[in-house]
Design an enzyme around this catalytic site. Sequence first.
Site, PDB file in Angstrom:
ATOM      1  N   ALA A  72       0.827  -1.215   0.000  1.00 11.12           N
ATOM      2  CA  ALA A  72       0.000   0.000   0.000  1.00 11.12           C
ATOM      3  C   ALA A  72       0.860   1.264   0.000  1.00 11.12           C
ATOM      4  CB  ALA A  72      -0.899   0.005   1.231  1.00 11.12           C
TER       5      ALA A  72
ATOM      6  N   ILE B 194       0.592   3.774   1.826  1.00 11.52           N
ATOM      7  CA  ILE B 194       0.846   4.325   3.160  1.00 11.52           C
ATOM      8  C   ILE B 194       2.047   3.669   3.855  1.00 11.52           C
ATOM      9  CG2 ILE B 194      -0.821   2.771   4.312  1.00 11.52           C
ATOM     10  CD1 ILE B 194       0.096   6.414   5.269  1.00 11.52           C
TER      11      ILE B 194
ATOM     12  N   SER C 194       3.086  -9.038  -1.290  1.00 12.66           N
ATOM     13  CA  SER C 194       2.104  -8.413  -2.168  1.00 12.66           C
ATOM     14  C   SER C 194       1.397  -9.544  -2.891  1.00 12.66           C
ATOM     15  CB  SER C 194       2.816  -7.500  -3.164  1.00 12.66           C
ATOM     16  OG  SER C 194       1.924  -7.134  -4.201  1.00 12.66           O
ATOM     17  N   ARG C 195       0.187  -9.244  -3.380  1.00 16.36           N
ATOM     18  CA  ARG C 195      -0.499 -10.273  -4.187  1.00 16.36           C
ATOM     19  C   ARG C 195       0.271 -10.507  -5.474  1.00 16.36           C
ATOM     20  NH1 ARG C 195      -5.920  -7.244  -4.928  1.00 16.36           N
ATOM     21  NH2 ARG C 195      -4.326  -5.676  -5.286  1.00 16.36           N
TER      22      ARG C 195
ATOM     23  N   TYR D  51       0.182 -13.148   0.724  1.00 16.10           N
ATOM     24  CA  TYR D  51       0.142 -12.845   2.161  1.00 16.10           C
ATOM     25  C   TYR D  51       0.281 -14.134   2.970  1.00 16.10           C
ATOM     26  CZ  TYR D  51      -2.127  -8.517   0.409  1.00 16.10           C
ATOM     27  OH  TYR D  51      -2.434  -7.372  -0.255  1.00 16.10           O
TER      28      TYR D  51
ATOM     29  N   HIS E 170      -9.277  -5.993   6.453  1.00 17.08           N
ATOM     30  CA  HIS E 170      -8.529  -5.921   7.720  1.00 17.08           C
ATOM     31  C   HIS E 170      -8.821  -7.138   8.599  1.00 17.08           C
ATOM     32  CE1 HIS E 170      -7.783  -1.261   7.750  1.00 17.08           C
ATOM     33  NE2 HIS E 170      -7.243  -1.868   6.725  1.00 17.08           N
TER      34      HIS E 170
ATOM     35  N   LYS F 135      -6.148   1.620  10.459  1.00 17.78           N
ATOM     36  CA  LYS F 135      -7.482   2.154  10.735  1.00 17.78           C
ATOM     37  C   LYS F 135      -8.258   2.197   9.420  1.00 17.78           C
ATOM     38  CE  LYS F 135      -8.037   5.525   8.872  1.00 17.78           C
ATOM     39  NZ  LYS F 135      -8.051   5.788   7.382  1.00 17.78           N
TER      40      LYS F 135
ATOM     41  N   ARG G  57     -11.265   3.739  -1.277  1.00 19.50           N
ATOM     42  CA  ARG G  57     -12.159   4.459  -0.361  1.00 19.50           C
ATOM     43  C   ARG G  57     -13.575   4.624  -0.912  1.00 19.50           C
ATOM     44  NH1 ARG G  57      -7.143   5.445   0.075  1.00 19.50           N
ATOM     45  NH2 ARG G  57      -6.107   6.106   1.989  1.00 19.50           N
TER      46      ARG G  57
ATOM     47  N   ASP H 157     -13.033   6.312   6.256  1.00 14.07           N
ATOM     48  CA  ASP H 157     -11.683   6.792   5.932  1.00 14.07           C
ATOM     49  C   ASP H 157     -11.259   7.960   6.829  1.00 14.07           C
ATOM     50  OD1 ASP H 157      -9.312   6.760   4.309  1.00 14.07           O
ATOM     51  OD2 ASP H 157      -9.976   8.715   3.619  1.00 14.07           O
TER      52      ASP H 157
HETATM   53  N1  LIG Z   1      -2.542   5.588   9.073  1.00 12.88           N
HETATM   54  C1  LIG Z   1      -2.647   6.412   8.039  1.00 12.88           C
HETATM   55  O1  LIG Z   1      -2.212   7.557   8.084  1.00 12.88           O
HETATM   56  C2  LIG Z   1      -3.278   5.918   6.804  1.00 12.88           C
HETATM   57  C3  LIG Z   1      -3.974   4.739   6.811  1.00 12.88           C
HETATM   58  N2  LIG Z   1      -4.520   4.253   5.676  1.00 12.88           N
HETATM   59  C4  LIG Z   1      -5.219   2.977   5.727  1.00 12.88           C
HETATM   60  O2  LIG Z   1      -4.354   2.012   5.136  1.00 12.88           O
HETATM   61  C5  LIG Z   1      -5.076   1.131   4.304  1.00 12.88           C
HETATM   62  C6  LIG Z   1      -4.501   1.213   2.906  1.00 12.88           C
HETATM   63  O3  LIG Z   1      -4.707   2.488   2.364  1.00 12.88           O
HETATM   64  P1  LIG Z   1      -3.861   2.998   1.092  1.00 12.88           P
HETATM   65  O4  LIG Z   1      -2.409   2.963   1.411  1.00 12.88           O
HETATM   66  O5  LIG Z   1      -4.415   4.284   0.649  1.00 12.88           O
HETATM   67  O6  LIG Z   1      -4.256   1.873   0.056  1.00 12.88           O
HETATM   68  P2  LIG Z   1      -3.672   1.442  -1.346  1.00 12.88           P
HETATM   69  O7  LIG Z   1      -4.817   1.382  -2.279  1.00 12.88           O
HETATM   70  O8  LIG Z   1      -2.470   2.231  -1.720  1.00 12.88           O
HETATM   71  O9  LIG Z   1      -3.152  -0.008  -1.013  1.00 12.88           O
HETATM   72  C7  LIG Z   1      -3.959  -1.044  -0.565  1.00 12.88           C
HETATM   73  C8  LIG Z   1      -3.189  -2.322  -0.843  1.00 12.88           C
HETATM   74  O10 LIG Z   1      -3.980  -3.428  -0.437  1.00 12.88           O
HETATM   75  C9  LIG Z   1      -3.691  -4.537  -1.238  1.00 12.88           C
HETATM   76  N3  LIG Z   1      -4.950  -5.169  -1.635  1.00 12.88           N
HETATM   77  C10 LIG Z   1      -5.334  -6.408  -1.279  1.00 12.88           C
HETATM   78  N4  LIG Z   1      -6.525  -6.685  -1.781  1.00 12.88           N
HETATM   79  C11 LIG Z   1      -6.922  -5.626  -2.484  1.00 12.88           C
HETATM   80  C12 LIG Z   1      -8.080  -5.339  -3.260  1.00 12.88           C
HETATM   81  N5  LIG Z   1      -9.087  -6.214  -3.397  1.00 12.88           N
HETATM   82  N6  LIG Z   1      -8.153  -4.135  -3.863  1.00 12.88           N
HETATM   83  C13 LIG Z   1      -7.164  -3.228  -3.720  1.00 12.88           C
HETATM   84  N7  LIG Z   1      -6.036  -3.448  -2.999  1.00 12.88           N
HETATM   85  C14 LIG Z   1      -5.913  -4.642  -2.394  1.00 12.88           C
HETATM   86  C15 LIG Z   1      -2.867  -4.061  -2.417  1.00 12.88           C
HETATM   87  O11 LIG Z   1      -1.550  -4.488  -2.190  1.00 12.88           O
HETATM   88  P3  LIG Z   1      -0.842  -5.648  -3.004  1.00 12.88           P
HETATM   89  O12 LIG Z   1      -1.403  -5.580  -4.405  1.00 12.88           O
HETATM   90  O13 LIG Z   1       0.566  -5.303  -2.914  1.00 12.88           O
HETATM   91  O14 LIG Z   1      -1.185  -6.937  -2.342  1.00 12.88           O
HETATM   92  C16 LIG Z   1      -2.912  -2.555  -2.320  1.00 12.88           C
HETATM   93  O15 LIG Z   1      -1.707  -1.962  -2.711  1.00 12.88           O
HETATM   94  C17 LIG Z   1      -6.532   1.541   4.459  1.00 12.88           C
HETATM   95  O16 LIG Z   1      -7.135   0.749   5.441  1.00 12.88           O
HETATM   96  C18 LIG Z   1      -6.483   2.976   4.916  1.00 12.88           C
HETATM   97  O17 LIG Z   1      -7.584   3.353   5.706  1.00 12.88           O
HETATM   98  C19 LIG Z   1      -4.345   4.897   4.480  1.00 12.88           C
HETATM   99  C20 LIG Z   1      -3.672   6.083   4.414  1.00 12.88           C
HETATM  100  C21 LIG Z   1      -3.144   6.728   5.594  1.00 12.88           C
HETATM  101  O1  LIG Z   2      -5.686   7.467   7.261  1.00 11.40           O
HETATM  102  C1  LIG Z   2      -5.698   8.328   6.414  1.00 11.40           C
HETATM  103  O2  LIG Z   2      -4.903   9.398   6.575  1.00 11.40           O
HETATM  104  C2  LIG Z   2      -4.687  10.326   5.536  1.00 11.40           C
HETATM  105  C3  LIG Z   2      -5.884  10.458   4.662  1.00 11.40           C
HETATM  106  O3  LIG Z   2      -5.662  11.362   3.631  1.00 11.40           O
HETATM  107  C4  LIG Z   2      -6.320   9.140   4.168  1.00 11.40           C
HETATM  108  O4  LIG Z   2      -7.386   9.212   3.262  1.00 11.40           O
HETATM  109  C5  LIG Z   2      -6.645   8.246   5.301  1.00 11.40           C
HETATM  110  O5  LIG Z   2      -6.826   6.925   4.834  1.00 11.40           O
END
Ligand SMILES: NC(=O)C1=CN([C@@H]2O[C@H](COP(=O)(O)OP(=O)(O)OC[C@H]3O[C@@H](n4cnc5c(N)ncnc54)[C@H](OP(=O)(O)O)[C@@H]3O)[C@@H](O)[C@H]2O)C=CC1
Ligand SMILES: O=C1OC[C@@H](O)[C@H](O)[C@H]1O
Length: 393
Positions: A38, A40, A62-63, A84, A105, A123, A192, A204
Amino acid sequence: MALVIQAYTFMYQYANSWLHTASKKQPGALKMGVLSAAQINPAAAIHPAETHPGVILYAIASRDESTAKSTARKYNFQKHYGSYEALLADPEVDFVYISTPNGLHYEWASKAVKAGKHVLLEKPFTSNAKEAEAIVREAEEAGKVLMEAFHWQFHPAAHLWRSLLESGKYGQIVSTDAKMTASPGVPHGDIRWQFDLAGGSMMDATYALSFTRYALRAGVPEKILSAVARPYDKDERVDAAMTATMLFNTPGGQTVHSRVYTDIARSWVGGLIPRIWELPQIEVETEKAVILFYNAMMPHLYHYIAITDKSSGQTEYKKQYAGGPIWDNVETSTGKGGESFWSTYRYQLEAFVSKLQGKEPACWVTGEESINQMKTIDQIYQAAGLPLRPGKV
Ligand SMILES: NC(=O)C1=CN([C@@H]2O[C@H](COP(=O)(O)OP(=O)(O)OC[C@H]3O[C@@H](n4cnc5c(N)ncnc54)[C@H](OP(=O)(O)O)[C@@H]3O)[C@@H](O)[C@H]2O)C=CC1
Ligand SMILES: O=C1OC[C@@H](O)[C@H](O)[C@H]1O
């Protein structure tokens, strides 16, 4: 001028994070596995682990095998896995950080604790309260540590803010008003926006609710007074925005009126200017003051706590990048009180690792708190007439 100061502070904090890179690892450092590639990950887990002497960047999954390989090479993970399951089957992995979409999650946290791993889970904790209850129970049964990565709650600024609210100096809390918006909005196609992946603005931008419940040390609301969603035009089950008003009872017996506004497609001013100044924030009105915590989500980049006295109208500003009410006396992995360049995520990892090392963490997000957060989200969706996010329990 405010924007210039903000931009400067952002750059200053970022530069500091980059200047302080890899630390020498302790013998017996914990091996971290990351589930998903991801966006993040670098901010939330990889860079914090680099500067933590007690954590090794061990494996990423990663997948997609080639994504796992290139990510491992980029960030110096020792191993990579094309699934995974394969990472979870590696007995060397001590704990996993899970950053899959929200709707996955529960599934991966459940598989991780069953595979004997401790879990730091992004989260929002799960898709809904039922899943939250199930995963807390499963982790307890497996004897594994599980925590929702509500990183902002680990930062010294959050602690200073709550200590001010609880100091008695400003009287009782009367009301709260929290918001988190995205402008420019979240792009179409993003996780999202997907109902089946437990998308939506309340999921989100769930921080706004977290700020509120944290300020009040509240469980679930006494009552949801109103909840109004602005539906996503491509799927009306997904809230592009949500406004909820609630009554919370505090542990001190006070009833507080709280408003929470989340928006992942916030309108631009005049249709031309994105509201980049509108950082996640909460205003708390007490009997004697109005206390604004600006940029409560990522205070390491920039924040302020503005306290306006109701009778004089005068405003006093405070900030806290290290130490503070909780960290001041804590002997961290790099010294007392933490470091002013540490991000919210780095403070969070500090506490998480302490727990795994059998020490008392400086602060924590309990399973009960995460369950109550998800229960509140479910109640808001129900009150707004939207379906609960679908789960696997
Ligand atoms: N703490 C914080 O500040 C933040 C937290 N978040 C949280 O982190 C999580 C990820 O967010 P974000 O980084 O934006 O997500 P991304 O879309 O960038 O990444 C999600 C990852 O999940 C994996 N994945 C597994 N199954 C699926 C599916 N069916 N569809 C899409 N992706 C899938 C993929 O990884 P792969 O292909 O490599 O397996 C993908 O890269 C969310 O729960 C979000 O709420 C997000 C941003 C900020
Ligand atoms: O957890 C988060 O923090 C930053 C936001 O911009 C994002 O959408 C959210 O997933």
